[in-house]
Design a protein around this motif. Structure first.
Motif, PDB file in Angstrom:
ATOM      1  N   GLU A 120      62.617  15.506  47.441  1.00 32.75           N
ATOM      2  CA  GLU A 120      62.782  15.015  45.774  1.00 32.75           C
ATOM      3  C   GLU A 120      63.601  16.168  45.857  1.00 32.75           C
ATOM      4  O   GLU A 120      62.960  17.324  45.164  1.00 32.75           O
ATOM      5  CB  GLU A 120      62.086  13.900  45.342  1.00 32.75           C
ATOM      6  CG  GLU A 120      61.000  13.050  46.086  1.00 32.75           C
ATOM      7  CD  GLU A 120      60.076  12.552  45.759  1.00 32.75           C
ATOM      8  OE1 GLU A 120      59.561  13.123  44.046  1.00 32.75           O
ATOM      9  OE2 GLU A 120      59.692  11.191  46.537  1.00 32.75           O
TER      10      GLU A 120
ATOM     11  N   TYR B 162      69.925  12.285  42.355  1.00 32.69           N
ATOM     12  CA  TYR B 162      68.585  12.513  42.148  1.00 32.69           C
ATOM     13  C   TYR B 162      68.027  12.026  43.618  1.00 32.69           C
ATOM     14  O   TYR B 162      67.917  10.719  43.425  1.00 32.69           O
ATOM     15  CB  TYR B 162      67.660  12.099  40.625  1.00 32.69           C
ATOM     16  CG  TYR B 162      65.869  12.740  41.614  1.00 32.69           C
ATOM     17  CD1 TYR B 162      65.726  14.099  40.899  1.00 32.69           C
ATOM     18  CD2 TYR B 162      64.788  11.664  41.748  1.00 32.69           C
ATOM     19  CE1 TYR B 162      64.330  13.837  41.012  1.00 32.69           C
ATOM     20  CE2 TYR B 162      64.418  12.197  41.252  1.00 32.69           C
ATOM     21  CZ  TYR B 162      63.819  12.887  41.167  1.00 32.69           C
ATOM     22  OH  TYR B 162      62.139  13.571  41.089  1.00 32.69           O
ATOM     23  N   ASN B 163      67.034  12.386  44.260  1.00 30.60           N
ATOM     24  CA  ASN B 163      65.922  12.216  45.573  1.00 30.60           C
ATOM     25  C   ASN B 163      65.099  12.411  44.825  1.00 30.60           C
ATOM     26  O   ASN B 163      64.373  13.021  44.204  1.00 30.60           O
ATOM     27  CB  ASN B 163      66.550  13.073  46.558  1.00 30.60           C
ATOM     28  CG  ASN B 163      68.187  12.691  47.251  1.00 30.60           C
ATOM     29  OD1 ASN B 163      68.871  11.572  46.909  1.00 30.60           O
ATOM     30  ND2 ASN B 163      68.221  14.141  47.620  1.00 30.60           N
ATOM     31  N   GLY B 164      64.667  10.562  44.798  1.00 28.75           N
ATOM     32  CA  GLY B 164      63.109   9.996  44.536  1.00 28.75           C
ATOM     33  C   GLY B 164      63.303   8.687  43.500  1.00 28.75           C
ATOM     34  O   GLY B 164      63.942   8.352  42.972  1.00 28.75           O
ATOM     35  N   ASP B 165      61.460   8.353  42.979  1.00 28.21           N
ATOM     36  CA  ASP B 165      61.726   7.949  41.901  1.00 28.21           C
ATOM     37  C   ASP B 165      62.252   8.332  40.533  1.00 28.21           C
ATOM     38  O   ASP B 165      61.825   8.881  40.093  1.00 28.21           O
ATOM     39  CB  ASP B 165      60.512   7.031  41.836  1.00 28.21           C
ATOM     40  CG  ASP B 165      60.093   6.253  41.269  1.00 28.21           C
ATOM     41  OD1 ASP B 165      60.399   5.189  40.957  1.00 28.21           O
ATOM     42  OD2 ASP B 165      58.476   5.656  40.957  1.00 28.21           O
TER      43      ASP B 165
ATOM     44  N   SER C  26      64.203  18.941  37.127  1.00 20.34           N
ATOM     45  CA  SER C  26      63.914  18.165  37.067  1.00 20.34           C
ATOM     46  C   SER C  26      61.873  18.106  37.783  1.00 20.34           C
ATOM     47  O   SER C  26      61.076  18.614  38.016  1.00 20.34           O
ATOM     48  CB  SER C  26      64.260  16.869  38.528  1.00 20.34           C
ATOM     49  OG  SER C  26      65.454  16.883  37.893  1.00 20.34           O
TER      50      SER C  26
ATOM     51  N   THR D 201      61.529  20.613  41.065  1.00 16.22           N
ATOM     52  CA  THR D 201      62.093  20.811  41.512  1.00 16.22           C
ATOM     53  C   THR D 201      63.542  20.832  40.841  1.00 16.22           C
ATOM     54  O   THR D 201      64.139  21.045  39.833  1.00 16.22           O
ATOM     55  CB  THR D 201      62.207  18.979  42.519  1.00 16.22           C
ATOM     56  OG1 THR D 201      62.905  18.538  41.570  1.00 16.22           O
ATOM     57  CG2 THR D 201      60.918  18.977  43.010  1.00 16.22           C
TER      58      THR D 201
ATOM     59  N   SER E 180      59.127  19.937  48.650  1.00 10.42           N
ATOM     60  CA  SER E 180      59.424  18.551  48.354  1.00 10.42           C
ATOM     61  C   SER E 180      61.744  18.381  48.783  1.00 10.42           C
ATOM     62  O   SER E 180      61.994  19.036  48.437  1.00 10.42           O
ATOM     63  CB  SER E 180      59.044  18.180  46.949  1.00 10.42           C
ATOM     64  OG  SER E 180      59.549  16.907  47.015  1.00 10.42           O
TER      65      SER E 180
END
Length: 726
Positions: free
Chosen positions: A40, A61-64, A112, A119, A38
């Protein structure tokens, strides 16, 4: 009940092993599936020491971030691992009591978890005690400009000495530009010098780093420091001053439009405009000067002021602009100042007026000669204690202090204030001109009759001394008494007038006239009466001589145009007859005369008749007709012919003279008409062309040659000329 004791012991053991808040938890985490592919996940993990004694790890953090749960994992040197649960935040702060070693290497990473997937961030190993992260510059900063360089100064954070600093800046439409501030050697104050270009606005941020700390981290960027564009000149400003109102104040209206400069994203312009007002009038009062925020409308008294507009930006020098507000002249009394009485003598002077209804602590009185410089004004202060029964304010002084000279005009200003040191607190009580002398004796002089015409009289006089004092003399009053009818009429005359005409007077009547001036408070004395009589004038004789001259002139003026008009009409209706002497029809052209064949008759006849420029008339008669006695050939020539024999010689020819062979020139053959004149009158040439020679001899025709081609194509000869030939 031994089993119960065992159960309680197990529970206490689990409670002892539970993770405490703020400590790293050494319990095992449940296993979740790792999502290695991923995009994210957490990244850019940093762990460092923050002051005064805490530690912190942060990451991105990359992502929602809504449904994510972050765990900070730590593995010690001995292989034990623990974790901090961060929840949805991306930062964990802990102390040296969190069971994490700060003097040895510790490996950190972030896990996370979203749903049943996990991840991980890359792992880092750091000694927390040596991984410093200083605080960014904060608090109040001093910004100045020295030798074209921008200097920023701030206080060194506590226990964070021995640092280096960096800066970055951008303009309203630019990207960040980064620079080095250098090492900071002062333990109390740190500085940064920047070289900025152009008068534009800048946004600046600073950060710090511990010197000689490879594992240390840069501090966060400081809050934005907004540097407005340097003000090179003060904005243009206009002002208007209103009239005094009933409260003794007037509006000072300021109008300016500061120049708008584009600002960076997180900045706004910070320019301070202020007004310093200084009262110039009443120099004996306490110094009245005050600085205040610049506003559009400010109320001031009717005194004279100096207003200073100050403009101060974040950098650059303070700019000032001064403008002068003149005093309100001849404002008179305000609403609740009802009375003013001034008495002047050779020894002292006294002024009296009613106090204002508002609270007043001090009155300022100034006076100076009219048209003199106000800087030479006499000034005095009068304290006033308010009394319910007495509102009258009396001020007097003797000759030593200075009094008004008699017979002169002075300007008097009186101001009042409850806070004498504040220039905004002063109000105008009144501002008037005063004539120091006996008003009753200061009337117009040399009053006399200038001229008398018909039923009116014009009076003139020299101005009153009061007229030189603005606002003192209101008007003149002329008193006119008709002695015959015992009738009196009064006339109001403007104070600036020096003559006046009275009309509708009766003839053969005596009149008595007087004049005096009127001020705002008193009536002046009457002038010496002026008595005169309007005599009856004899009737004038009728000017008969003048009437005759006018009638004659009118006739001449009418006759001359009529004459020329009739002359032009006559020329138009009756044009003159043509004059043959000036007509071109009687002249032959030179090229046409070359075609005429010369005469070959007897020597007694004319050999050369000079046909050029002549009109030739040929008379042909029948041989049966006897020539008349005295008849002669008419040769029309309007110039005296040269070389032509005398008429009598030409009459000597006989019947046997050869015929004249005359060929018409080519120009005449082109004519459209030949007129033939005979004894019977004009004949049609077409009839002659049909006759034989005998018939033509009988007719004895006369050919008048004219331009145009006749019906006969060739006429070469003429037979049977009469005895009178050419």
């Amino acid at each position: 009940m031994p089993w119960l004791l065992l159960l309680l012991l197990a529970i206490l053991t689990q409670i002892g092993d539970a993770c405490r808040n703020g400590e790293c938890c050494f319990q095992e985490l449940s296993f979740w599936e790792r999502d290695s592919g991923s995009v994210e996940g957490p990244r850019k993990l940093l762990c460092y020491r923050i002051f005064p004694k805490d530690f912190e790890c942060s990451w991105q953090y990359n992502g929602d971030p809504t449904n994510v749960t972050h765990f900070l994992r730590c593995c010690l040197r001995n292989g034990d691992c623990c974790y901090f649960e961060a929840g949805t935040t991306n930062r964990v702060r802990f102390t040296d009591q969190a069971k994490v070693s700060i003097l040895q290497n510790v490996t950190f990473w972030v896990e996370s978890r979203v749903g049943n997937r996990i991840t991980m961030s890359p792992k880092i190993t750091v000694v927390l005690a040596r991984a410093f992260k200083y605080d960014p510059p904060s608090g109040d900063m001093v910004i100045s400009k020295l030798h074209g360089r921008l200097m920023i100064e701030w206080k060194t954070p506590e226990k964070q000495e021995n640092a280096i600093a960096e800066y970055r800046y951008r303009t309203w439409n630019g990207t960040w530009e980064q620079g080095d501030c250098g090492g900071q050697t002062n333990a109390d104050v740190e500085t940064c010098a920047l070289q900025l270009e152009g008068p534009v606005a800048y946004e600046i941020q600073l950060r710090r780093h511990k010197k000689d700390s490879p594992t240390g981290q840069w501090s966060d960027w400081s809050q934005s420091i907004c540097i407005p564009a340097e003000i090179l000149k003060i904005p243009e400003m206009n002002y208007t001053v209103g009239k005094l109102n009933n409260s003794g104040k007037r509006d000072l209206i300021l109008d300016w439009e500061p120049k708008q400069v584009k600002q960076p994203l997180n900045c706004s312009e910070k320019v301070n405009f202020s007004l310093v007002l200084r009262m110039v009038s009443c120099s004996c009062r306490p110094k009245a000067k005050k600085k205040m925020k610049l506003e559009k409308v400010i109320q001031v008294s009717g005194a004279e002021y100096d207003a200073i507009i100050q403009t101060q930006g974040t950098i650059g020098p303070q700019l000032n602009r001064t403008f002068h507000i003149p005093a309100e002249l001849d404002s008179g009394f305000i609403q609740d100042a009802e009375f003013l009485n001034i008495s002047t003598s050779e020894e002292n002077m006294t002024m009296q007026w009613f106090s204002l209804e508002r609270k007043v602590r001090r009155y300022c009185i100034e006076w100076y000669p009219h048209l003199a410089n106000w800087t030479d004004a006499k000034c005095a202060l009068e304290s006033f204690q308010e009394s319910k029964n007495n509102r009258k304010v009396t001020y007097s002084w003797n000759k030593a202090f200075g009094i008004m000279d008699l017979g002169k005009c002075y300007r008097i200003n009186i101001y009042a204030s409850d806070k004498p040191h504040n220039p905004y607190s002063w109000v105008t009580v009144f501002s008037v001109h005063h004539f120091s002398g006996d008003v009753l004796k200061a009337g117009p002089s040399h009053f006399k009759v200038k001229r008398i015409i018909a039923h009116e009289v014009t009076l003139e006089w020299n101005p009153s001394p009061l007229s030189k004092c603005p606002g003192v003399l209101k008007k003149y009053v002329i008193y006119c008494w008709d002695e015959t009818n015992n009738k009196t009429i009064g006339y109001d005359v403007n104070a600036s007038a020096l003559e006046y005409t009275i009309g509708n007077l009766s003839e053969d009547t005596f009149y008595t006239i007087k004049i005096r001036g009127i001020t705002t408070t008193t009536f002046g004395a009457w002038s010496e009466p002026l008595r005169f009589k309007l005599d009856r004038k004899p009737a004038h004789k009728f000017p008969f001589l003048l009437l005759c001259v006018l009638i004659f002139a009118a006739i001449v003026l009418v006759a001359v145009p009529v004459y020329f008009v009739l002359k032009r009409v006559k020329i138009f209706l009756c044009p003159p007859l043509p004059n043959p002497s000036i007509s071109s029809a009687t002249k032959f052209l030179a090229e046409d005369m070359k075609l005429v064949r010369p005469w070959t008759g007897s020597s007694n006849t004319m050999e050369d008749v000079g046909l050029r420029e002549q009109l030739l008339i040929i008379e042909v008669s029948s041989p049966k007709v006897e020539p008349e006695v005295g008849s002669e050939v008419k040769l029309l020539n309007f110039e005296d012919p040269k070389g032509i024999p005398d008429i009598k010689e030409r009459q000597m020819g006989g019947e046997n003279d050869p015929l004249l062979d005359l060929e018409l020139p080519s120009g005449y053959r082109r004519q459209n008409h030949v007129e033939i004149v005979g004894e019977d009158g004009p004949q049609d040439p077409r009839q002659l062309c049909g006759q034989d020679d005998d018939d033509r001899k009988k007719n004895g025709t006369i050919f008048h040659l004219s331009r145009g081609r006749g019906p006969c194509k060739d006429i070469n000869t003429f037979s049977s000329f009469s005895s009178k030939t050419i």
